[in-house]
Scaffold this motif. Sequence first.
Motif, PDB file in Angstrom:
ATOM      1  N   ILE A 176      -2.908   5.900   1.349  1.00 24.75           N
ATOM      2  CA  ILE A 176      -3.558   7.206   1.374  1.00 24.75           C
ATOM      3  C   ILE A 176      -3.704   7.653  -0.082  1.00 24.75           C
ATOM      4  CG2 ILE A 176      -3.433   9.623   2.134  1.00 24.75           C
ATOM      5  CD1 ILE A 176      -1.545   8.745   4.356  1.00 24.75           C
ATOM      6  N   GLU A 177      -4.792   8.295  -0.419  1.00 25.15           N
ATOM      7  CA  GLU A 177      -5.005   8.798  -1.772  1.00 25.15           C
ATOM      8  C   GLU A 177      -5.276  10.299  -1.693  1.00 25.15           C
ATOM      9  OE1 GLU A 177      -7.214   6.535  -5.165  1.00 25.15           O
ATOM     10  OE2 GLU A 177      -8.678   7.885  -4.248  1.00 25.15           O
ATOM     11  N   ALA A 236       0.817  17.203  -1.461  1.00 26.80           N
ATOM     12  CA  ALA A 236       0.203  16.429  -0.380  1.00 26.80           C
ATOM     13  C   ALA A 236       0.839  15.056  -0.250  1.00 26.80           C
ATOM     14  CB  ALA A 236      -1.302  16.299  -0.636  1.00 26.80           C
ATOM     15  N   VAL A 237       1.188  14.422  -1.368  1.00 25.38           N
ATOM     16  CA  VAL A 237       1.876  13.123  -1.317  1.00 25.38           C
ATOM     17  C   VAL A 237       3.216  13.279  -0.600  1.00 25.38           C
ATOM     18  CG1 VAL A 237       2.947  11.291  -2.678  1.00 25.38           C
ATOM     19  CG2 VAL A 237       0.760  12.250  -3.403  1.00 25.38           C
ATOM     20  N   LYS A 238       3.970  14.324  -0.974  1.00 25.77           N
ATOM     21  CA  LYS A 238       5.275  14.545  -0.330  1.00 25.77           C
ATOM     22  C   LYS A 238       5.116  14.783   1.169  1.00 25.77           C
ATOM     23  CE  LYS A 238       6.949  17.885  -2.915  1.00 25.77           C
ATOM     24  NZ  LYS A 238       7.948  18.865  -3.412  1.00 25.77           N
ATOM     25  N   ALA A 239       4.144  15.598   1.545  1.00 29.61           N
ATOM     26  CA  ALA A 239       3.945  15.905   2.957  1.00 29.61           C
ATOM     27  C   ALA A 239       3.633  14.644   3.759  1.00 29.61           C
ATOM     28  CB  ALA A 239       2.826  16.929   3.117  1.00 29.61           C
ATOM     29  N   ALA A 240       2.802  13.777   3.209  1.00 31.89           N
ATOM     30  CA  ALA A 240       2.461  12.532   3.910  1.00 31.89           C
ATOM     31  C   ALA A 240       3.680  11.628   4.028  1.00 31.89           C
ATOM     32  CB  ALA A 240       1.333  11.822   3.172  1.00 31.89           C
ATOM     33  N   ALA A 241       4.491  11.554   2.957  1.00 30.01           N
ATOM     34  CA  ALA A 241       5.690  10.706   2.993  1.00 30.01           C
ATOM     35  C   ALA A 241       6.721  11.258   3.965  1.00 30.01           C
ATOM     36  CB  ALA A 241       6.278  10.593   1.594  1.00 30.01           C
ATOM     37  N   PRO A 287       0.838  -1.198   0.000  1.00 23.19           N
ATOM     38  CA  PRO A 287       0.000   0.000   0.000  1.00 23.19           C
ATOM     39  C   PRO A 287       0.880   1.259   0.000  1.00 23.19           C
ATOM     40  CG  PRO A 287      -0.810  -1.597   1.602  1.00 23.19           C
ATOM     41  CD  PRO A 287       0.541  -2.091   1.157  1.00 23.19           C
ATOM     42  N   LEU A 288       0.593   2.161  -0.910  1.00 26.17           N
ATOM     43  CA  LEU A 288       1.404   3.361  -1.088  1.00 26.17           C
ATOM     44  C   LEU A 288       0.572   4.629  -0.886  1.00 26.17           C
ATOM     45  CD1 LEU A 288       3.121   2.294  -4.444  1.00 26.17           C
ATOM     46  CD2 LEU A 288       4.137   2.149  -2.153  1.00 26.17           C
ATOM     47  N   ILE A 289       1.273   5.719  -0.652  1.00 27.41           N
ATOM     48  CA  ILE A 289       0.635   7.031  -0.720  1.00 27.41           C
ATOM     49  C   ILE A 289       0.548   7.383  -2.199  1.00 27.41           C
ATOM     50  CG2 ILE A 289       0.746   9.446   0.005  1.00 27.41           C
ATOM     51  CD1 ILE A 289       2.793   8.503   2.160  1.00 27.41           C
ATOM     52  N   LEU A 290      -0.648   7.542  -2.722  1.00 28.79           N
ATOM     53  CA  LEU A 290      -0.836   7.686  -4.163  1.00 28.79           C
ATOM     54  C   LEU A 290      -1.630   8.936  -4.516  1.00 28.79           C
ATOM     55  CD1 LEU A 290      -1.802   4.024  -5.168  1.00 28.79           C
ATOM     56  CD2 LEU A 290       0.361   5.177  -5.662  1.00 28.79           C
ATOM     57  N   GLY A 323       6.136  10.397   7.484  1.00 24.22           N
ATOM     58  CA  GLY A 323       6.315   9.007   7.881  1.00 24.22           C
ATOM     59  C   GLY A 323       5.103   8.137   7.680  1.00 24.22           C
ATOM     60  N   ALA A 324       4.122   8.601   6.899  1.00 20.44           N
ATOM     61  CA  ALA A 324       2.905   7.810   6.711  1.00 20.44           C
ATOM     62  C   ALA A 324       3.172   6.540   5.914  1.00 20.44           C
ATOM     63  CB  ALA A 324       1.840   8.645   6.016  1.00 20.44           C
TER      64      ALA A 324
END
Length: 318
Positions: free
Chosen positions: A242-243, A249-254, A216-219, A257-258
């Motif tokens: 997370i979608e 927003a993807v960068k911020a979540a990564a 599962p990835l942040i996508l 540490g999400a």
Amino acid sequence: MSSGESRTGGDASGRSHAAGLAHRVPDLGALELLLAVARLGSLGGAARELGISQPAASSRVRSMERQLGVALVDRSPRGSRLTDAGALVTDWARRIVEAAEAFDAGAQALRDRRDSRLRVAASMTIAEYLLPGWLVALRAQRPDTAVSLHAGNSAVVAQRLLADEADLGFVEGVSVPAGLDSAVIAHDRLIVVTAPTHPWARRRRPLAARELAETPLILREKGSGTRQVLDAALGGLARPLIEVSSTTAVKAAAVGGAGPAVLSELALGEELAMRRLVRVPLDGVSLARDLRAVWPTGHRPAGPARHLLSLTRAQPRT
């Protein structure tokens, strides 16, 4: 013959008449020459005014006379004088040239209106990391052109172009959306990144494509070029961790540490340099992609859109 047949015959005759009009009526250049001769009383003076040689002017008048079947100009050592037929043709010519000038003024007004604005639609990565530089260059060369930019995923870009809500688009998917023509303007690659605290950041071996596909990835959302490329390269993806609808927003979540994410290399320079994110080597699959300019099929970019397209090609390609 019935009335219906008569009308059909008349229509065909009208089409034939219109088709041959260009062969029977002198072109605008010849009519302008005739008007100049009438005004100046000299074939040589008319030639000089129009920037052509006197032999060329004489040849054009003779050609016009053959085309119309009447003599237009009497030539003598004292100058050139219109014949009676020439005077009549000159009156007609004046009206034609005035109508052509009005046509030209109207066409110029349309071009001015087109050139006064530029509507651009671009997918998120291109809108955030490439378009600003191109638009600054365009502004320097066309300061009177007002530019509006709509950023969205590749599917939205296609929709706006096909609805005539944008003059030029930029996408980053695996293929050109239906109904659009395209040109490759740059190349990009997707890379796998995680926060430094994630277990993948300490891997000694490259990540296998299969493991990436099953994780599962942040996508980005469906319809985004990034997700299309990743899905096609891996043959399918696990359910998203997370979608979200933007690269930021993807960068911020990564970074928070999400979980791991896959993003354009164009978007990650600062995060990788500051080690807020770590690149994870990937084995067994290529995530390279083309970035494209797109426009509705059969409608080549014109005016500011064409200028912007030329600026994208003038920049070094990634």
